[in-house]
Design an enzyme around this catalytic site. Sequence first.
Site, PDB file in Angstrom:
ATOM      1  N   HIS A 141      59.573 114.299 -64.285  1.00 18.57           N
ATOM      2  CA  HIS A 141      59.384 113.079 -65.070  1.00 18.57           C
ATOM      3  C   HIS A 141      59.754 113.282 -66.533  1.00 18.57           C
ATOM      4  O   HIS A 141      60.288 112.385 -67.174  1.00 18.57           O
ATOM      5  CB  HIS A 141      57.928 112.611 -64.965  1.00 18.57           C
ATOM      6  CG  HIS A 141      57.655 111.328 -65.679  1.00 18.57           C
ATOM      7  ND1 HIS A 141      57.953 110.103 -65.138  1.00 18.57           N
ATOM      8  CD2 HIS A 141      57.127 111.076 -66.908  1.00 18.57           C
ATOM      9  CE1 HIS A 141      57.619 109.149 -65.995  1.00 18.57           C
ATOM     10  NE2 HIS A 141      57.117 109.707 -67.074  1.00 18.57           N
ATOM     11  N   HIS A 194      56.111 103.358 -64.125  1.00 20.30           N
ATOM     12  CA  HIS A 194      54.754 103.869 -63.929  1.00 20.30           C
ATOM     13  C   HIS A 194      54.416 103.666 -62.457  1.00 20.30           C
ATOM     14  O   HIS A 194      53.398 103.069 -62.110  1.00 20.30           O
ATOM     15  CB  HIS A 194      53.755 103.155 -64.854  1.00 20.30           C
ATOM     16  CG  HIS A 194      52.879 104.100 -65.611  1.00 20.30           C
ATOM     17  ND1 HIS A 194      51.525 103.984 -65.690  1.00 20.30           N
ATOM     18  CD2 HIS A 194      53.178 105.211 -66.323  1.00 20.30           C
ATOM     19  CE1 HIS A 194      51.017 104.963 -66.426  1.00 20.30           C
ATOM     20  NE2 HIS A 194      52.006 105.719 -66.819  1.00 20.30           N
ATOM     21  N   ASN A 195      55.290 104.193 -61.610  1.00 20.57           N
ATOM     22  CA  ASN A 195      55.249 103.872 -60.179  1.00 20.57           C
ATOM     23  C   ASN A 195      54.098 104.549 -59.441  1.00 20.57           C
ATOM     24  O   ASN A 195      53.249 103.878 -58.842  1.00 20.57           O
ATOM     25  CB  ASN A 195      56.575 104.258 -59.527  1.00 20.57           C
ATOM     26  CG  ASN A 195      57.766 103.542 -60.147  1.00 20.57           C
ATOM     27  OD1 ASN A 195      57.606 102.526 -60.796  1.00 20.57           O
ATOM     28  ND2 ASN A 195      58.950 104.093 -59.960  1.00 20.57           N
ATOM     29  N   ASP A 231      54.968 108.775 -80.204  1.00 24.36           N
ATOM     30  CA  ASP A 231      53.799 108.319 -79.450  1.00 24.36           C
ATOM     31  C   ASP A 231      53.406 109.399 -78.458  1.00 24.36           C
ATOM     32  O   ASP A 231      54.200 110.282 -78.126  1.00 24.36           O
ATOM     33  CB  ASP A 231      54.099 107.004 -78.725  1.00 24.36           C
ATOM     34  CG  ASP A 231      54.912 107.213 -77.477  1.00 24.36           C
ATOM     35  OD1 ASP A 231      56.059 107.697 -77.604  1.00 24.36           O
ATOM     36  OD2 ASP A 231      54.417 106.923 -76.371  1.00 24.36           O
ATOM     37  N   GLU A 291      46.878 112.875 -70.860  1.00 23.86           N
ATOM     38  CA  GLU A 291      47.725 111.729 -71.184  1.00 23.86           C
ATOM     39  C   GLU A 291      46.877 110.510 -71.550  1.00 23.86           C
ATOM     40  O   GLU A 291      47.246 109.371 -71.279  1.00 23.86           O
ATOM     41  CB  GLU A 291      48.677 111.432 -70.019  1.00 23.86           C
ATOM     42  CG  GLU A 291      49.684 112.557 -69.807  1.00 23.86           C
ATOM     43  CD  GLU A 291      50.602 112.369 -68.620  1.00 23.86           C
ATOM     44  OE1 GLU A 291      50.612 111.271 -68.032  1.00 23.86           O
ATOM     45  OE2 GLU A 291      51.311 113.325 -68.264  1.00 23.86           O
ATOM     46  N   GLN A 341      45.467 107.462 -73.421  1.00 27.06           N
ATOM     47  CA  GLN A 341      46.322 106.446 -74.022  1.00 27.06           C
ATOM     48  C   GLN A 341      45.982 106.167 -75.483  1.00 27.06           C
ATOM     49  O   GLN A 341      45.019 106.708 -76.034  1.00 27.06           O
ATOM     50  CB  GLN A 341      46.187 105.156 -73.212  1.00 27.06           C
ATOM     51  CG  GLN A 341      46.688 105.304 -71.776  1.00 27.06           C
ATOM     52  CD  GLN A 341      48.181 105.505 -71.717  1.00 27.06           C
ATOM     53  OE1 GLN A 341      48.962 104.600 -71.942  1.00 27.06           O
ATOM     54  NE2 GLN A 341      48.602 106.714 -71.397  1.00 27.06           N
TER      55      GLN A 341
END
Length: 749
Positions: free
Chosen positions: A55, A104-105, A278, A322, A324
Amino acid sequence: MSLDTVKHASETPDSEQPWKELGLKEDEYARIREILGRRPTGAELAMYSVMWSEHCSYKSSKVHLKQFGEKVPANDAMLVGIGENAGVVDVGQGYAVTFKVESHNHPSYIEPYQGAATGVGGIVRDILAMGARPVAVVDPLRFGAADHPDTKRVLPGVVAGIGGYGNCLGLPNIGGEVVFDSCYQGNPLVNAGCIGVMKHEDIHLAKASGAGNKVILYGARTGGDGIGGVSVLASETFDDTKPAKRPAVQVGDPFQEKLLIECTLEIFAEKLVAGIQDLGGAGLSCATSELASAGSGGMRVDLDLVHLRDATLSPEEILMSESQERMCAIVEPDKVDRFLEICEKWDVIATVIGEVTEGERLEIFWHGEQIVDVPPRTVAHEGPVYQRPFARPEWQDALQADDAGKLPRPQNGEELKDQVLKLVSSPNQASKSWITDQYDRFVQGNTVLAQPEDAGMVRIDEETNLGVAMATDGNGRYAKLDPYAGAQLALAESYRNVAASGAKPLAISNCLNFGSPEDPDVMWQFAEATRGLADGCFQLGTPVTGGNVSLYNQTGDVAIHPTPVVAVLGVIDDVNRRTPIAFAEEGQLLYLLGDTKEEFGGSAWSEVIHRHLGGLPPAVDLDREKLLGEILISASRDGMIDAAHDLSDGGLVQAVVESCLRGGKGARLVVPEGLDAFTFLFSESAGRAVVAVPRSEELRFTDMCGARGLPATRIGVVDGDAVDVQGEFALSLEELRAAHEATIPGLLA
């Protein structure tokens, strides 16, 4: 357990490490040891494992993706291209627009609401990190069979997540698609796109330069949600036969993100940052290594200064989290106090966690002990590169030989009528308003076109009415039949949709969704689709500004259809001259632009009526697409057309029904000479559109088409309250609306 420091790693070269459990291959682990000249520490191993995941590193795809830079030259509009958080194009009047689509599968299958919500949050932060104010989002979606029980679990959660997060941010959702196919049953595709606007001088890049500049982490606290998240999760198939890496899906807080957006934009306005990134996939591992590798020096980070939600997190977990709503900024020392003041004003936590150094290493410390000492480029940009073997599948020839043209066709008007009703009420062709009504499409007051229009469009300057349009398209059925042509058809349809709205296409982003790259059949599909897209962009003059690759979309050995999704961004000088799809005025003349041929491979008709997939997809003629686009844009600008709708899935009849229902007016159609009614209604030949022309503009419009060599055939008139195909059948708008609008609520409500 004692801390695994750099010194300890050097002294214990034979200590066993969980490299396999973290998704690394044996040769990859050996390569890390070679780079470092020792075994990695636990923290270093965590960083390499997430950053070298499929990814994050694109290790199976980058050898093919380089075509986008090599084959497709930048046009005059391109300001920032591939390699940054998002591409940037010049749209005139001093404005720049940044846009991107990402996937974002896998997280959205496991936890539909949070998976989809954090997909929106992540793409919005990518746009924000470029220096832009996010102004709109889009969402191309693919689900399993519409009547499958698990679709009723996944789809409502995904839609609620997209709507909940986007609505709370106050961002209009202006476009996208919803497609159902059993191939996506265990692997729904949740792609999310965002558009942002800024002035040219406000563009920011992800780099850490200037020794002594401070590294500031700001935004939400770091927690245990999403440890390894999408970076690991999206790098393996779903398969019950081996241990699945299914870390916790990230949890989003849109209100925190809204504060982060406004805080960051104020920081930008005061020119307080020298670089910014980000925190998305791979979290701090990504932000620190990418900032350091893109800069001119090194970086030192004190990881124990990171603000946490969970005090028990280990250094490895902090680096892999990860969580957010987080950003990382590089700030000159004399600007730090003002930076922190603005963060406090917006109630955003901010902490100086390190600084840019003179050296060339990324060094991370934990309570004074060094736990990372790596060359940052080896983490962020010099990961593995695989030349995966690929070969045309043995079954491809048989699939293409199974020609849809041999399928039984309707023999009379009554059968035509019955099949039209079945088509417009099928899940893929039916109204998606049950879904799109859950999104706020008009918040901020600048949306001028949104679903179900051909393209979404927003005004970006309220004085001049300058605007931008975006469409996203992709047809996995076409790409299954021919990946090269399928990718070009996705590009052509998205390009056509933008042009039909009156906007001039400028550039593209893409989201390439495929099965496992370890399968030579899938890798051939990927190689062909990428080659087709690069060749198509060269021919259309639309450079690739960036995008995303999502692989391992399969369950066991069953892969999804190859699904390249293409987003085209266009610009329009005055949004008041936009072209809607609605037939709204009685007496408007209907013209079919382009050539209609016997092309039914991968068509909606073959799927809905015969459950068939075979043959060849429609032929691609990108020169014709370019000409059609020029005609549609000129006609819109000069007031020659009142409505336009591209022809794609479902052919002419689907487009006419949608335009009639949108405008509340019927249409009388006449089958042109040389065509039978079936081909006229259901063919999916590319390079076509239907337009409504005011009678006063007919001569001017047809003269323009004739002078440019574009076939324009008068096929009817806007009239009455039915779709009436003369000599064949008539369907009232009331009956069509009932069929078109009942399907999705019936399946999902």
